[in-house]
Design a protein around this motif. Structure first.
Motif, PDB file in Angstrom:
ATOM      1  N   THR A 121       2.338 -16.051  -0.309  1.00  0.00           N
ATOM      2  CA  THR A 121       1.131 -16.385   0.448  1.00  0.00           C
ATOM      3  C   THR A 121       1.455 -17.011   1.808  1.00  0.00           C
ATOM      4  OG1 THR A 121       0.837 -18.578  -0.595  1.00  0.00           O
ATOM      5  CG2 THR A 121      -0.208 -16.687  -1.670  1.00  0.00           C
ATOM      6  N   LEU A 122       2.178 -18.138   1.816  1.00  0.00           N
ATOM      7  CA  LEU A 122       2.375 -18.864   3.077  1.00  0.00           C
ATOM      8  C   LEU A 122       3.282 -18.127   4.053  1.00  0.00           C
ATOM      9  CD1 LEU A 122       1.666 -21.333   4.742  1.00  0.00           C
ATOM     10  CD2 LEU A 122       3.571 -22.547   3.651  1.00  0.00           C
ATOM     11  N   LYS A 123       4.427 -17.656   3.589  1.00  0.00           N
ATOM     12  CA  LYS A 123       5.345 -16.974   4.508  1.00  0.00           C
ATOM     13  C   LYS A 123       4.745 -15.694   5.109  1.00  0.00           C
ATOM     14  CE  LYS A 123       9.789 -17.077   3.499  1.00  0.00           C
ATOM     15  NZ  LYS A 123      11.055 -17.070   2.730  1.00  0.00           N
ATOM     16  N   PRO A 124       4.062 -14.853   4.352  1.00  0.00           N
ATOM     17  CA  PRO A 124       3.419 -13.692   4.976  1.00  0.00           C
ATOM     18  C   PRO A 124       2.347 -14.090   5.995  1.00  0.00           C
ATOM     19  CG  PRO A 124       3.629 -13.338   2.623  1.00  0.00           C
ATOM     20  CD  PRO A 124       4.007 -14.767   2.885  1.00  0.00           C
ATOM     21  N   LEU A 125       1.612 -15.170   5.710  1.00  0.00           N
ATOM     22  CA  LEU A 125       0.604 -15.635   6.660  1.00  0.00           C
ATOM     23  C   LEU A 125       1.262 -16.051   7.976  1.00  0.00           C
ATOM     24  CD1 LEU A 125      -2.373 -16.494   7.228  1.00  0.00           C
ATOM     25  CD2 LEU A 125      -1.709 -18.756   6.373  1.00  0.00           C
ATOM     26  N   LEU A 126       2.351 -16.807   7.894  1.00  0.00           N
ATOM     27  CA  LEU A 126       3.051 -17.258   9.096  1.00  0.00           C
ATOM     28  C   LEU A 126       3.691 -16.085   9.837  1.00  0.00           C
ATOM     29  CD1 LEU A 126       4.620 -20.493   7.592  1.00  0.00           C
ATOM     30  CD2 LEU A 126       2.575 -20.303   9.037  1.00  0.00           C
ATOM     31  N   ALA A 127       4.126 -15.092   9.096  1.00  0.00           N
ATOM     32  CA  ALA A 127       4.710 -13.898   9.722  1.00  0.00           C
ATOM     33  C   ALA A 127       3.661 -13.131  10.538  1.00  0.00           C
ATOM     34  CB  ALA A 127       5.333 -12.987   8.668  1.00  0.00           C
ATOM     35  N   THR A 128       2.397 -13.163  10.113  1.00  0.00           N
ATOM     36  CA  THR A 128       1.359 -12.479  10.895  1.00  0.00           C
ATOM     37  C   THR A 128       1.161 -13.138  12.250  1.00  0.00           C
ATOM     38  OG1 THR A 128      -0.515 -13.752  10.020  1.00  0.00           O
ATOM     39  CG2 THR A 128       0.116 -11.738   8.820  1.00  0.00           C
ATOM     40  N   LEU A 129       1.576 -14.398  12.358  1.00  0.00           N
ATOM     41  CA  LEU A 129       1.498 -15.118  13.633  1.00  0.00           C
ATOM     42  C   LEU A 129       2.796 -14.964  14.421  1.00  0.00           C
ATOM     43  CD1 LEU A 129      -0.215 -18.390  12.355  1.00  0.00           C
ATOM     44  CD2 LEU A 129      -1.300 -16.394  13.391  1.00  0.00           C
ATOM     45  N   LYS A 130       3.682 -14.104  13.913  1.00  0.00           N
ATOM     46  CA  LYS A 130       4.951 -13.736  14.534  1.00  0.00           C
ATOM     47  C   LYS A 130       5.993 -14.850  14.511  1.00  0.00           C
ATOM     48  CE  LYS A 130       3.010  -9.979  17.223  1.00  0.00           C
ATOM     49  NZ  LYS A 130       1.917  -9.796  16.389  1.00  0.00           N
ATOM     50  N   GLY A 131       5.848 -15.783  13.563  1.00  0.00           N
ATOM     51  CA  GLY A 131       6.832 -16.844  13.403  1.00  0.00           C
ATOM     52  C   GLY A 131       8.078 -16.335  12.716  1.00  0.00           C
ATOM     53  N   GLN A 132       9.223 -16.984  12.997  1.00  0.00           N
ATOM     54  CA  GLN A 132      10.492 -16.677  12.344  1.00  0.00           C
ATOM     55  C   GLN A 132      10.630 -17.595  11.128  1.00  0.00           C
ATOM     56  OE1 GLN A 132      13.601 -17.311  15.197  1.00  0.00           O
ATOM     57  NE2 GLN A 132      12.924 -15.665  16.512  1.00  0.00           N
ATOM     58  N   ASN A 133      10.242 -17.100   9.958  1.00  0.00           N
ATOM     59  CA  ASN A 133      10.244 -17.910   8.749  1.00  0.00           C
ATOM     60  C   ASN A 133      11.641 -18.262   8.279  1.00  0.00           C
ATOM     61  OD1 ASN A 133       7.511 -18.335   7.938  1.00  0.00           O
ATOM     62  ND2 ASN A 133       7.381 -16.180   7.388  1.00  0.00           N
ATOM     63  N   LEU A 134      11.827 -19.528   7.945  1.00  0.00           N
ATOM     64  CA  LEU A 134      13.001 -19.951   7.213  1.00  0.00           C
ATOM     65  C   LEU A 134      12.720 -19.739   5.734  1.00  0.00           C
ATOM     66  CD1 LEU A 134      13.281 -21.521   9.965  1.00  0.00           C
ATOM     67  CD2 LEU A 134      14.509 -23.217   8.663  1.00  0.00           C
ATOM     68  N   LYS A 135      13.702 -20.027   4.904  1.00  0.00           N
ATOM     69  CA  LYS A 135      13.525 -19.875   3.461  1.00  0.00           C
ATOM     70  C   LYS A 135      12.363 -20.733   2.969  1.00  0.00           C
ATOM     71  CE  LYS A 135      16.046 -20.319  -0.846  1.00  0.00           C
ATOM     72  NZ  LYS A 135      17.318 -20.685  -1.468  1.00  0.00           N
ATOM     73  N   GLY A 136      12.276 -21.965   3.451  1.00  0.00           N
ATOM     74  CA  GLY A 136      11.211 -22.865   3.024  1.00  0.00           C
ATOM     75  C   GLY A 136      11.558 -23.594   1.745  1.00  0.00           C
ATOM     76  N   VAL A 137      10.715 -24.556   1.403  1.00  0.00           N
ATOM     77  CA  VAL A 137      10.945 -25.372   0.209  1.00  0.00           C
ATOM     78  C   VAL A 137       9.624 -25.594  -0.513  1.00  0.00           C
ATOM     79  CG1 VAL A 137      11.760 -27.608  -0.666  1.00  0.00           C
ATOM     80  CG2 VAL A 137      12.921 -26.552   1.280  1.00  0.00           C
ATOM     81  N   PHE A 138       9.674 -25.461  -1.836  1.00  0.00           N
ATOM     82  CA  PHE A 138       8.561 -25.804  -2.708  1.00  0.00           C
ATOM     83  C   PHE A 138       8.938 -27.088  -3.428  1.00  0.00           C
ATOM     84  CE2 PHE A 138       6.485 -25.927  -6.815  1.00  0.00           C
ATOM     85  CZ  PHE A 138       5.163 -25.689  -6.484  1.00  0.00           C
ATOM     86  N   VAL A 139       8.054 -28.081  -3.419  1.00  0.00           N
ATOM     87  CA  VAL A 139       8.321 -29.373  -4.054  1.00  0.00           C
ATOM     88  C   VAL A 139       7.258 -29.617  -5.118  1.00  0.00           C
ATOM     89  CG1 VAL A 139       8.611 -31.852  -3.691  1.00  0.00           C
ATOM     90  CG2 VAL A 139       9.252 -30.253  -1.859  1.00  0.00           C
ATOM     91  N   THR A 140       7.690 -29.865  -6.345  1.00  0.00           N
ATOM     92  CA  THR A 140       6.719 -30.179  -7.397  1.00  0.00           C
ATOM     93  C   THR A 140       6.255 -31.627  -7.249  1.00  0.00           C
ATOM     94  OG1 THR A 140       8.496 -30.696  -8.947  1.00  0.00           O
ATOM     95  CG2 THR A 140       7.568 -28.493  -9.075  1.00  0.00           C
ATOM     96  N   ASP A 141       5.020 -31.855  -7.607  1.00  0.00           N
ATOM     97  CA  ASP A 141       4.397 -33.163  -7.439  1.00  0.00           C
ATOM     98  C   ASP A 141       5.172 -34.289  -8.110  1.00  0.00           C
ATOM     99  OD1 ASP A 141       2.386 -31.922  -6.021  1.00  0.00           O
ATOM    100  OD2 ASP A 141       0.897 -32.027  -7.635  1.00  0.00           O
ATOM    101  N   ASN A 142       5.788 -34.012  -9.264  1.00  0.00           N
ATOM    102  CA  ASN A 142       6.511 -35.073  -9.962  1.00  0.00           C
ATOM    103  C   ASN A 142       7.836 -35.440  -9.277  1.00  0.00           C
ATOM    104  OD1 ASN A 142       7.855 -32.732 -10.688  1.00  0.00           O
ATOM    105  ND2 ASN A 142       8.096 -33.316 -12.845  1.00  0.00           N
ATOM    106  N   HIS A 143       8.182 -34.757  -8.207  1.00  0.00           N
ATOM    107  CA  HIS A 143       9.370 -35.108  -7.420  1.00  0.00           C
ATOM    108  C   HIS A 143       9.006 -35.946  -6.200  1.00  0.00           C
ATOM    109  CE1 HIS A 143      11.917 -31.526  -9.063  1.00  0.00           C
ATOM    110  NE2 HIS A 143      11.467 -32.322 -10.009  1.00  0.00           N
ATOM    111  N   ILE A 144       7.726 -36.328  -6.107  1.00  0.00           N
ATOM    112  CA  ILE A 144       7.221 -37.085  -4.962  1.00  0.00           C
ATOM    113  C   ILE A 144       6.638 -38.406  -5.454  1.00  0.00           C
ATOM    114  CG2 ILE A 144       5.606 -37.099  -3.015  1.00  0.00           C
ATOM    115  CD1 ILE A 144       5.598 -33.965  -3.287  1.00  0.00           C
ATOM    116  N   ASP A 145       7.118 -39.505  -4.861  1.00  0.00           N
ATOM    117  CA  ASP A 145       6.596 -40.832  -5.166  1.00  0.00           C
ATOM    118  C   ASP A 145       5.552 -41.180  -4.106  1.00  0.00           C
ATOM    119  OD1 ASP A 145       6.064 -43.512  -5.587  1.00  0.00           O
ATOM    120  OD2 ASP A 145       8.155 -44.164  -5.489  1.00  0.00           O
TER     121      ASP A 145
END
Length: 181
Positions: A121-145
């Motif tokens: 979802t997110l990377k294809p959306l950013l690609a439509t704006l012609k951005g150069q996508n990096l791999k990116g990171v997904f963070v689960t909520d339980n890894h955030i204080d």
């Protein structure tokens, strides 16, 4: 100094996504970058709901994004995708607003089952704006204080993934040609 724009797609006041984005912003500032935070909460609701392309707020955000050397876009996962308000804003931006710009996608979510939302979802959306996508990171909520605004990442592996992707983002920015003045 370089300009980095961090765009948060979270409508929540107590957002885990915002905590992680601010953490990344501080890390970049510590490396000598100038960082500007833009939140979907900065955009009046009527602008998004009524699709006001000519709104001064939309023009200002577009100018910040177009002038940036790099952009980080973050969103929580809502119904297996980025937030609707982030999409509403992106629909109002020029189609090539991120042209040739390194973009670091970030998503947060309650379960690893949502991990592929960043890819589908997110990377294809950013690609439509012609951005150069990096791999990116997904963070689960339980890894955030949520109580630690300085160092909200409490999982070592997640912290390492964020640090590695941020280092790659910085490397891309440093390889860019300096603008001719």
């Amino acid at each position: 100094m370089s300009e980095i724009v961090i765009l948060s797609g979270s409508p929540s006041v107590n957002s885990r996504s915002d905590l992680v984005l601010r953490f990344l912003g501080r890390s970049l500032q510590n490396k000598g970058f100038k960082v500007t935070h833009v939140s979907i909460k900065d955009v009046p609701q009527d602008v998004l709901f009524e699709g006001k392309f000519d709104s001064p707020v939309v023009s200002q955000i577009a100018a910040k994004l177009q002038g940036a050397r790099g952009v980080i876009v973050g969103s929580p996962v809502y119904k297996a995708a980025y937030t609707g308000v982030l999409k509403a804003l992106i629909d109002l931006l020029p189609q090539d607003v991120l042209e040739d710009t390194p973009v670091f996608p970030l998503m947060t979510g309650g379960s690893p089952a949502h991990m592929l939302a960043i890819e589908y979802t997110l990377k294809p959306l950013l690609a439509t704006l012609k951005g150069q996508n990096l791999k990116g990171v997904f963070v689960t909520d339980n890894h955030i204080d949520k109580t630690n605004t300085e160092q909200p990442i409490i999982n070592i592996e997640t912290h390492e993934r964020l640090t590695k992707q941020l280092a790659y983002f910085v490397e891309l920015l440093n390889r860019q040609k300096s603008p001719i003045v």
